[in-house]
Design a protein around this motif. Structure first.
Motif, PDB file in Angstrom:
ATOM      1  N   GLU A  93       0.819  -1.213   0.000  1.00  0.00           N
ATOM      2  CA  GLU A  93       0.000   0.000   0.000  1.00  0.00           C
ATOM      3  C   GLU A  93       0.853   1.263   0.000  1.00  0.00           C
ATOM      4  N   LYS A  94       1.913   1.260   0.768  1.00  0.00           N
ATOM      5  CA  LYS A  94       2.762   2.450   0.853  1.00  0.00           C
ATOM      6  C   LYS A  94       3.430   2.760  -0.475  1.00  0.00           C
ATOM      7  N   HIS A  95       3.866   1.719  -1.192  1.00  0.00           N
ATOM      8  CA  HIS A  95       4.624   1.930  -2.425  1.00  0.00           C
ATOM      9  C   HIS A  95       3.793   1.696  -3.689  1.00  0.00           C
ATOM     10  N   ASN A  96       2.487   1.573  -3.527  1.00  0.00           N
ATOM     11  CA  ASN A  96       1.565   1.473  -4.671  1.00  0.00           C
ATOM     12  C   ASN A  96       1.968   0.386  -5.664  1.00  0.00           C
ATOM     13  N   ILE A  97       2.261  -0.787  -5.158  1.00  0.00           N
ATOM     14  CA  ILE A  97       2.646  -1.906  -6.017  1.00  0.00           C
ATOM     15  C   ILE A  97       1.391  -2.538  -6.612  1.00  0.00           C
ATOM     16  N   ASP A  98       1.358  -2.649  -7.917  1.00  0.00           N
ATOM     17  CA  ASP A  98       0.207  -3.230  -8.618  1.00  0.00           C
ATOM     18  C   ASP A  98       0.323  -4.753  -8.580  1.00  0.00           C
ATOM     19  N   MET A  99      -0.347  -5.364  -7.632  1.00  0.00           N
ATOM     20  CA  MET A  99      -0.223  -6.807  -7.460  1.00  0.00           C
ATOM     21  C   MET A  99      -0.961  -7.596  -8.535  1.00  0.00           C
ATOM     22  N   SER A 100      -1.763  -6.932  -9.358  1.00  0.00           N
ATOM     23  CA  SER A 100      -2.423  -7.647 -10.455  1.00  0.00           C
ATOM     24  C   SER A 100      -1.407  -8.116 -11.495  1.00  0.00           C
ATOM     25  N   GLU A 101      -0.199  -7.558 -11.470  1.00  0.00           N
ATOM     26  CA  GLU A 101       0.840  -7.969 -12.413  1.00  0.00           C
ATOM     27  C   GLU A 101       1.531  -9.267 -11.995  1.00  0.00           C
ATOM     28  N   PHE A 102       1.300  -9.697 -10.756  1.00  0.00           N
ATOM     29  CA  PHE A 102       2.050 -10.828 -10.219  1.00  0.00           C
ATOM     30  C   PHE A 102       1.168 -12.058 -10.005  1.00  0.00           C
ATOM     31  N   GLU A 103       1.812 -13.203  -9.947  1.00  0.00           N
ATOM     32  CA  GLU A 103       1.081 -14.446  -9.739  1.00  0.00           C
ATOM     33  C   GLU A 103       0.292 -14.379  -8.432  1.00  0.00           C
ATOM     34  N   PRO A 104      -0.952 -14.835  -8.454  1.00  0.00           N
ATOM     35  CA  PRO A 104      -1.795 -14.762  -7.249  1.00  0.00           C
ATOM     36  C   PRO A 104      -1.482 -15.906  -6.281  1.00  0.00           C
ATOM     37  N   VAL A 105      -0.554 -15.663  -5.388  1.00  0.00           N
ATOM     38  CA  VAL A 105      -0.172 -16.682  -4.412  1.00  0.00           C
ATOM     39  C   VAL A 105      -0.242 -16.087  -3.010  1.00  0.00           C
ATOM     40  N   ARG A 106      -0.296 -16.945  -2.020  1.00  0.00           N
ATOM     41  CA  ARG A 106      -0.286 -16.510  -0.621  1.00  0.00           C
ATOM     42  C   ARG A 106       1.156 -16.571  -0.125  1.00  0.00           C
ATOM     43  N   TYR A 107       1.705 -15.419   0.213  1.00  0.00           N
ATOM     44  CA  TYR A 107       3.095 -15.346   0.642  1.00  0.00           C
ATOM     45  C   TYR A 107       3.195 -15.669   2.128  1.00  0.00           C
ATOM     46  N   ARG A 108       4.041 -16.628   2.451  1.00  0.00           N
ATOM     47  CA  ARG A 108       4.185 -17.062   3.839  1.00  0.00           C
ATOM     48  C   ARG A 108       5.243 -16.266   4.593  1.00  0.00           C
ATOM     49  N   ARG A 132       3.007 -12.478 -13.587  1.00  0.00           N
ATOM     50  CA  ARG A 132       2.116 -13.366 -14.325  1.00  0.00           C
ATOM     51  C   ARG A 132       2.680 -13.577 -15.730  1.00  0.00           C
ATOM     52  N   ALA A 133       2.365 -14.699 -16.326  1.00  0.00           N
ATOM     53  CA  ALA A 133       2.807 -14.981 -17.693  1.00  0.00           C
ATOM     54  C   ALA A 133       2.292 -13.899 -18.636  1.00  0.00           C
ATOM     55  N   GLY A 134       3.177 -13.379 -19.475  1.00  0.00           N
ATOM     56  CA  GLY A 134       2.792 -12.388 -20.467  1.00  0.00           C
ATOM     57  C   GLY A 134       2.820 -10.948 -19.998  1.00  0.00           C
ATOM     58  N   MET A 135       3.121 -10.698 -18.712  1.00  0.00           N
ATOM     59  CA  MET A 135       3.135  -9.324 -18.213  1.00  0.00           C
ATOM     60  C   MET A 135       4.323  -8.532 -18.746  1.00  0.00           C
TER      61      MET A 135
END
Length: 294
Positions: free
Chosen positions: A69-84, A95-98
């Motif tokens: 949120e602080k650095h406005n990272i667009d997470m839609s560009e990345f694979e949807p995984v749960r980071y542990r 994500r593939a093709g980004m």
């Protein structure tokens, strides 16, 4: 006394210069590392080991969402995984093709999503923005034999900030002909720090590989750990050929840099990179964007 200073970066996509700064990672902008007690402590391998263990812990995962949120990272560009852990987030994958690499064989795509300096060749008496001594091929590559092919050739220096995608990709098809790991410290890497401590790139932890590429000749490809990045992980087997755009490896948590040496007249960094470099302005390029041409 510590003296972190923002860095000027030109973004090719927006055609604007902005001041690169993270107030939650001030040590990465340190301009006088020798005078900073924090830099001295954080450059120690033992500190790196401890800090890396912390970033791999489940407790560290609580930092992820506030950072996004602080650095406005667009997470839609990345694979949807749960980071542990925070480190799992740090080495996230697109994500593939980004991101795509150039189709034209003579065009080199950016091998990292990073801030670039570039030179047709580095003069030994060069003073600004980076002293010529700091980019000495023999010192960075670790041997005179490796450096011989790159004498008077083009050079690029890419700086990755903690907010960036930290995976590295191959700029062309080819094979690895030499590979080495050189142990060292973990000083911060930025041009102001290199002005005040020119030997950083010779002292830091680094992975050196000589790549024989199809379209750009030999490349001296050096991944350098910086400020809490002691682990440069190579995910591609060194005995297997590689393809343009394929993943090469990644940096664990922190800031980092890559230096790429080329053979004389084999390729040339892009005009905007060459134009901005003497002004002390880095050029921000997204993974796969044109960075050089043969």
């Amino acid at each position: 006394m510590a003296k972190p200073i923002p860095l000027a970066v030109w973004d090719r996509k927006t055609l604007q210069v902005h001041q690169d700064w993270m107030d939650d990672a001030k040590s990465h902008y340190e301009s006088e590392p020798r005078r900073s007690p924090t830099q001295w402590l954080e450059s120690q391998p033992l500190f790196d080991w401890f800090y890396a263990a912390l970033q791999r812990s489940r407790w560290s995962a609580r930092k992820i969402q506030p950072f996004i949120e602080k650095h406005n990272i667009d997470m839609s560009e990345f694979e949807p995984v749960r980071y542990r852990s925070y480190n799992e987030f740090f080495i996230r994958k697109f994500r593939a093709g980004m991101r795509t690499f150039p189709a034209e064989q003579n065009e080199m795509g950016a091998f990292a999503e990073a801030r670039y300096f570039g030179w047709d060749s580095v003069e030994s008496d060069q003073k600004f923005p980076i002293k010529g001594h700091s980019l000495n091929a023999e010192g960075i590559l670790g041997s005179k034999e490796r450096a011989r092919a790159f004498e008077n050739g083009p050079v690029m220096l890419a700086r990755l900030a903690p907010v960036d995608y930290h995976r590295v990709h191959y700029p062309d098809d080819g094979k690895i002909t030499d590979s080495d790991r050189i142990a060292g410290r973990l000083w911060t890497i930025n041009w102001r720090a290199l002005q005040n401590k020119p030997d950083i790139l010779f002292q830091n932890e680094r992975h050196v590989q000589i790549l024989q590429t199809h379209n750009f000749g030999q490349l001296g490809f050096v991944e350098i750990g910086a400020m809490t990045v002691g682990r440069v992980v190579q995910t591609h087997p060194i005995d297997k050929p590689f393809r343009r755009g394929a993943e090469k490896g990644y940096f664990s948590f922190g800031g980092s840099a890559i230096v790429v040496f080329g053979e004389p007249r084999a390729w040339r960094p892009c005009s905007d990179v060459l134009r901005n470099t003497p002004e002390g302005i880095e050029t921000f390029l997204r993974l796969g964007e044109l960075v050089a041409a043969a």
